[in-house]
Design a protein around this motif. Sequence first.
Motif, PDB file in Angstrom:
ATOM      1  N   HIS A 188      35.619  68.116   9.303  1.00  0.00           N
ATOM      2  CA  HIS A 188      37.087  68.837   9.095  1.00  0.00           C
ATOM      3  C   HIS A 188      38.199  68.359   9.727  1.00  0.00           C
ATOM      4  O   HIS A 188      39.156  68.775   9.805  1.00  0.00           O
ATOM      5  CB  HIS A 188      36.687  70.231   9.311  1.00  0.00           C
ATOM      6  N   THR A 189      37.757  67.162  10.636  1.00  0.00           N
ATOM      7  CA  THR A 189      38.861  66.454  11.297  1.00  0.00           C
ATOM      8  C   THR A 189      39.023  64.924  11.067  1.00  0.00           C
ATOM      9  O   THR A 189      39.283  64.224  11.863  1.00  0.00           O
ATOM     10  CB  THR A 189      38.741  66.672  12.731  1.00  0.00           C
ATOM     11  N   LYS A 190      38.660  64.808   9.754  1.00  0.00           N
ATOM     12  CA  LYS A 190      38.980  63.344   9.290  1.00  0.00           C
ATOM     13  C   LYS A 190      40.211  62.839   9.731  1.00  0.00           C
ATOM     14  O   LYS A 190      40.996  63.552   9.516  1.00  0.00           O
ATOM     15  CB  LYS A 190      38.716  63.245   7.578  1.00  0.00           C
ATOM     16  N   PRO A 191      40.148  61.498  10.167  1.00  0.00           N
ATOM     17  CA  PRO A 191      38.989  60.571  10.189  1.00  0.00           C
ATOM     18  C   PRO A 191      38.231  60.706  11.134  1.00  0.00           C
ATOM     19  O   PRO A 191      37.197  59.822  11.300  1.00  0.00           O
ATOM     20  CB  PRO A 191      39.873  59.152  10.004  1.00  0.00           C
ATOM     21  N   PHE A 192      38.226  61.596  12.285  1.00  0.00           N
ATOM     22  CA  PHE A 192      37.652  61.744  13.536  1.00  0.00           C
ATOM     23  C   PHE A 192      36.044  62.606  13.030  1.00  0.00           C
ATOM     24  O   PHE A 192      36.242  63.421  12.177  1.00  0.00           O
ATOM     25  CB  PHE A 192      38.483  62.343  14.638  1.00  0.00           C
ATOM     26  N   CYS A 193      35.337  62.230  13.947  1.00  0.00           N
ATOM     27  CA  CYS A 193      34.073  63.005  13.785  1.00  0.00           C
ATOM     28  C   CYS A 193      34.002  64.320  14.425  1.00  0.00           C
ATOM     29  O   CYS A 193      34.478  64.471  15.586  1.00  0.00           O
ATOM     30  CB  CYS A 193      32.906  61.999  14.403  1.00  0.00           C
ATOM     31  N   ASP A 194      33.480  65.385  13.719  1.00  0.00           N
ATOM     32  CA  ASP A 194      33.453  66.852  14.455  1.00  0.00           C
ATOM     33  C   ASP A 194      31.807  67.083  14.509  1.00  0.00           C
ATOM     34  O   ASP A 194      31.723  68.453  14.840  1.00  0.00           O
ATOM     35  CB  ASP A 194      34.045  67.851  13.703  1.00  0.00           C
ATOM     36  N   ALA A 195      30.979  66.267  14.273  1.00  0.00           N
ATOM     37  CA  ALA A 195      29.641  66.514  14.503  1.00  0.00           C
ATOM     38  C   ALA A 195      29.044  67.202  13.198  1.00  0.00           C
ATOM     39  O   ALA A 195      27.916  67.354  13.345  1.00  0.00           O
ATOM     40  CB  ALA A 195      29.188  67.197  15.862  1.00  0.00           C
ATOM     41  N   ALA A 196      29.994  67.117  12.197  1.00  0.00           N
ATOM     42  CA  ALA A 196      29.321  67.910  11.004  1.00  0.00           C
ATOM     43  C   ALA A 196      28.081  67.106  10.448  1.00  0.00           C
ATOM     44  O   ALA A 196      27.263  67.790   9.499  1.00  0.00           O
ATOM     45  CB  ALA A 196      30.514  67.928   9.818  1.00  0.00           C
ATOM     46  N   HIS A 197      27.905  65.878  10.651  1.00  0.00           N
ATOM     47  CA  HIS A 197      26.793  65.199  10.172  1.00  0.00           C
ATOM     48  C   HIS A 197      25.347  65.983  10.581  1.00  0.00           C
ATOM     49  O   HIS A 197      24.717  65.630   9.898  1.00  0.00           O
ATOM     50  CB  HIS A 197      26.874  63.505  10.695  1.00  0.00           C
ATOM     51  N   LYS A 198      25.478  66.370  11.939  1.00  0.00           N
ATOM     52  CA  LYS A 198      24.260  67.100  12.200  1.00  0.00           C
ATOM     53  C   LYS A 198      23.820  68.213  11.343  1.00  0.00           C
ATOM     54  O   LYS A 198      22.351  68.385  11.385  1.00  0.00           O
ATOM     55  CB  LYS A 198      24.362  67.553  13.675  1.00  0.00           C
ATOM     56  N   SER A 199      24.657  68.843  10.710  1.00  0.00           N
ATOM     57  CA  SER A 199      23.999  70.015   9.841  1.00  0.00           C
ATOM     58  C   SER A 199      24.142  69.688   8.524  1.00  0.00           C
ATOM     59  O   SER A 199      23.718  70.296   7.531  1.00  0.00           O
ATOM     60  CB  SER A 199      25.190  71.138   9.910  1.00  0.00           C
ATOM     61  N   SER A 200      24.742  68.388   7.903  1.00  0.00           N
ATOM     62  CA  SER A 200      24.889  68.112   6.518  1.00  0.00           C
ATOM     63  C   SER A 200      23.732  67.373   6.141  1.00  0.00           C
ATOM     64  O   SER A 200      23.676  67.181   4.831  1.00  0.00           O
ATOM     65  CB  SER A 200      26.079  67.215   6.500  1.00  0.00           C
ATOM     66  N   GLY A 201      23.050  66.970   7.081  1.00  0.00           N
ATOM     67  CA  GLY A 201      21.694  66.213   6.546  1.00  0.00           C
ATOM     68  C   GLY A 201      21.935  64.716   6.383  1.00  0.00           C
ATOM     69  O   GLY A 201      21.071  64.035   5.820  1.00  0.00           O
TER      70      GLY A 201
END
Length: 74
Positions: A51-64
Motif C-alpha cells: 500500500h506504500t508502493k514503490p516501497f515495501c510494507d511487508a504485504a508479501h508476507k500475507s499475499s502468498g
Amino acid sequence: MAEPAVVEIKVRDDGPYKVTGPVRLVDAEGGELALPDDGRPIVLCRCGHSHTKPFCDAAHKSSGFESCVRAARA
C-alpha cells in the motif's frame, strides 16, 4: 580520482528488493521521490501488493508471494 560508490540491489527470498547505496528514485514523470537521507537502505516492493508502493510494507508476507531468484553459476 575516486571510484563512484557501488549501489547494491539485493533480491530477497520471497520479499522485496533491498537497495543499499546512494540512489535517486524517480517516478514515470521524472519526479524524484523522497528518500531517507540517513544512509539507511530502502526496500522496494516486488510483489505488487504494498500500500506504500514503490516501497515495501511487508504485504508479501500475507499475499502468498514467492520468488527465490538465484544468479546463474558458470
